[in-house]
Design an enzyme around this catalytic site. Structure first.
Site, PDB file in Angstrom:
ATOM      1  CB  ALA A  10      -0.977  -0.035   1.202  1.00  7.78           C
ATOM      2  CG  ASN A  95      11.561  -5.641  -4.622  1.00  8.82           C
ATOM      3  OD1 ASN A  95      11.701  -5.116  -3.562  1.00  8.82           O
ATOM      4  ND2 ASN A  95      11.584  -4.748  -5.542  1.00  8.82           N
ATOM      5  NE  ARG A 151       7.669   6.685 -17.016  1.00  8.99           N
ATOM      6  CZ  ARG A 151       8.213   5.673 -16.100  1.00  8.99           C
ATOM      7  NH1 ARG A 151       8.789   4.705 -16.332  1.00  8.99           N
ATOM      8  NH2 ARG A 151       7.972   5.820 -14.884  1.00  8.99           N
ATOM      9  CG  HIS A 175       9.598  -2.142 -16.978  1.00  4.36           C
ATOM     10  ND1 HIS A 175       9.325  -1.189 -17.705  1.00  4.36           N
ATOM     11  CD2 HIS A 175       9.544  -1.899 -15.624  1.00  4.36           C
ATOM     12  CE1 HIS A 175       9.021   0.107 -16.784  1.00  4.36           C
ATOM     13  NE2 HIS A 175       9.235  -0.569 -15.573  1.00  4.36           N
TER      14      HIS A 175
HETATM   15  N1  APR Z   1       3.977  -7.608   2.175  1.00  2.00           N
HETATM   16  C1  APR Z   1       3.149  -6.466   1.885  1.00  2.00           C
HETATM   17  N2  APR Z   1       3.643  -5.164   1.765  1.00  2.00           N
HETATM   18  C2  APR Z   1       5.104  -4.991   1.759  1.00  2.00           C
HETATM   19  C3  APR Z   1       5.838  -6.365   2.016  1.00  2.00           C
HETATM   20  C4  APR Z   1       5.140  -7.632   2.093  1.00  2.00           C
HETATM   21  N3  APR Z   1       5.994  -8.705   2.559  1.00  2.00           N
HETATM   22  N4  APR Z   1       7.078  -5.876   2.056  1.00  2.00           N
HETATM   23  C5  APR Z   1       7.097  -4.550   1.885  1.00  2.00           C
HETATM   24  N5  APR Z   1       5.896  -4.217   1.621  1.00  2.00           N
HETATM   25  C6  APR Z   1       5.262  -2.820   1.476  1.00  2.00           C
HETATM   26  C7  APR Z   1       5.935  -1.680   2.075  1.00  2.00           C
HETATM   27  O1  APR Z   1       5.682  -1.682   3.241  1.00  2.00           O
HETATM   28  C8  APR Z   1       5.797  -0.466   1.264  1.00  2.00           C
HETATM   29  O2  APR Z   1       4.722   0.112   1.797  1.00  2.00           O
HETATM   30  O3  APR Z   1       5.346  -2.450  -0.051  1.00  2.00           O
HETATM   31  C9  APR Z   1       5.282  -0.996  -0.085  1.00  2.00           C
HETATM   32  C10 APR Z   1       6.131  -0.585  -1.568  1.00  2.00           C
HETATM   33  O4  APR Z   1       5.755   1.007  -1.464  1.00  2.00           O
HETATM   34  P1  APR Z   1       6.751   2.070  -1.592  1.00  2.00           P
HETATM   35  O5  APR Z   1       8.055   1.877  -0.893  1.00  2.00           O
HETATM   36  O6  APR Z   1       5.895   3.216  -1.631  1.00  2.00           O
HETATM   37  O7  APR Z   1       7.192   1.836  -3.234  1.00  2.00           O
HETATM   38  P2  APR Z   1       6.407   1.823  -4.675  1.00  2.00           P
HETATM   39  O8  APR Z   1       7.038   3.203  -5.032  1.00  2.00           O
HETATM   40  O9  APR Z   1       4.986   1.495  -4.338  1.00  2.00           O
HETATM   41  O10 APR Z   1       7.220   0.637  -5.373  1.00  2.00           O
HETATM   42  C11 APR Z   1       6.839  -0.763  -5.166  1.00  2.00           C
HETATM   43  O11 APR Z   1       6.709  -1.128  -7.259  1.00  2.00           O
HETATM   44  O12 APR Z   1       6.890   0.212  -9.464  1.00  2.00           O
HETATM   45  C12 APR Z   1       7.722  -0.923  -8.538  1.00  2.00           C
HETATM   46  O13 APR Z   1       9.787  -0.450  -8.834  1.00  2.00           O
HETATM   47  C13 APR Z   1       8.939  -0.501  -8.005  1.00  2.00           C
HETATM   48  O14 APR Z   1       9.396  -2.284  -7.036  1.00  2.00           O
HETATM   49  C14 APR Z   1       8.915  -1.351  -6.656  1.00  2.00           C
HETATM   50  C15 APR Z   1       7.490  -1.499  -6.381  1.00  2.00           C
END
Ligand code: APR
Length: 312
Positions: A10, A95, A151, A175
């Site tokens: 989220a 990831n 884009r 990508h």
């Molecule tokens: N289960 C659920 N949520 C998780 C877990 C997990 N095991 N591990 C991490 N998270 C959550 C984090 O707490 C964080 O809120 O995933 C969220 C990722 O959000 P952001 O850090 O804001 O990153 P974001 O910009 O959303 O990107 C996430 O998408 O576009 C891709 O490259 C980007 O790999 C990245 C991913």
């Protein structure tokens, strides 16, 4: 609402995906994250915005995967995002574990779900989701091509002043930095970009498209793009739930198409209620074929690295 879409992660992309989807009023939404209170807070805030915009969907936030039970679509955005100087590949080890957990924790409660993967490195994470879930390839799709093509469309619109609605662009391949903006297939109201734009301007747009994600990362400094990636996911979700048979570029599991096997790769696909209904094969020019091969080699390398990290 009968359809249910769960978004795992989220953060910026997950919450923005929920925002775009709530505006479309096509499904009830669940946001799951490991951070305590955060998905609940964002879901409640979004829910409280809906009387203003007049949309009747429910938005639930949770730290518990049981909230995702019975989802029609599971979107995975959980993971870490890039910081300046990082490539998407630098995110792989961290990831992979997160995406694997997210798939394992959702598949039992939502055995009929279609998965859309957004976490980077995208093609490799989609591959991991397919192998972990053991679902047919129709039901695990990676989001990347709509974003990369959008884009390019935005850059063409900036250059020409023509409406984005008249501009069609197709960016295929992995990508990553080797993605392939297909200038032979991209057009403005049917006029090829190669005719419409001087060669040097077109080359500059191709280059900027390839580095589009990095451009945002270096501006934001604390994370990566989220409006456009999330809008791309919302378009995919809508195409699936409304059974639109919409053709868009997306990352799909290759079974011989474009001469490729056993990798996820950005190609034109048709999306409908069954998920990825069809891979569309373009006949390509020699230079584009060579560029796609180079891009495929980069994805293969990433998948090989994944195999050294995770038993699949
Ligand atoms: N289960 C659920 N949520 C998780 C877990 C997990 N095991 N591990 C991490 N998270 C959550 C984090 O707490 C964080 O809120 O995933 C969220 C990722 O959000 P952001 O850090 O804001 O990153 P974001 O910009 O959303 O990107 C996430 O998408 O576009 C891709 O490259 C980007 O790999 C990245 C991913």
């Amino acid at each position: 609402m009968t359809a249910k879409v769960s978004i795992i992660g989220a953060g910026m992309t997950g919450a923005t995906t929920a925002h775009w989807l709530a505006e479309r009023e096509i499904a009830d939404l669940v946001l799951v994250d490991v951070l305590e209170g955060m998905p609940q807070g964002k879901a409640l805030d979004l829910q409280e915005s809906l009387p203003i915009v007049g949309k009747d969907v429910t938005v639930v936030g949770s730290n518990d995967y049981t909230a995702t039970k019975g989802s029609d679509i599971v979107v995975i955005t959980a993971g870490i995002a890039r910081k300046p100087g990082m490539s998407r590949e630098d995110l792989l080890a961290t990831n992979a574990e997160i995406v694997r957990t997210a798939v394992q924790n959702t598949i039992q409660g939502s055995p009929d779900a279609i998965y859309i993967i957004l976490t980077n490195p995208l093609d490799t994470m989609a591959y991991l989701a397919l192998k972990t879930s053991k679902l047919p390839r129709e039901r695990v799709i990676g989001q990347a091509g709509i974003l990369d093509s959008a884009r390019m469309r935005a850059f063409v619109a900036m250059e020409t002043g023509v409406s984005v609605e008249n501009i069609s662009c197709y960016v295929l391949g992995g990508h990553g930095d080797e993605m392939v903006p297909l200038t032979s297939r991209s057009n403005i109201a049917g006029i090829s970009l190669r005719e419409y734009l001087p060669a040097d301007r077109l080359a500059a747009i191709v280059e900027r498209t390839r580095k589009g994600g990095g451009e945002i990362v270096s501006l934001l400094k604390t994370g990566s793009a989220y409006y456009a990636p999330a809008a791309a996911v919302a378009q995919m979700v809508e195409a699936i739930l409304k059974d639109k048979h919409l053709i868009v570029p997306a990352s799909a599991y290759m079974q011989g198409e474009y001469g490729l096997k056993d990798i996820y790769f950005g190609v034109p696909v048709q999306l409908g209620r069954k998920g990825m209904e069809k891979v569309i094969e373009y006949s390509l020019e020699a230079d584009e074929k060579a560029a796609l091969e180079k891009s495929a080699a980069a994805v293969k390398e990433s998948i090989q690295t994944l195999h050294t990290l995770v038993q699949l």
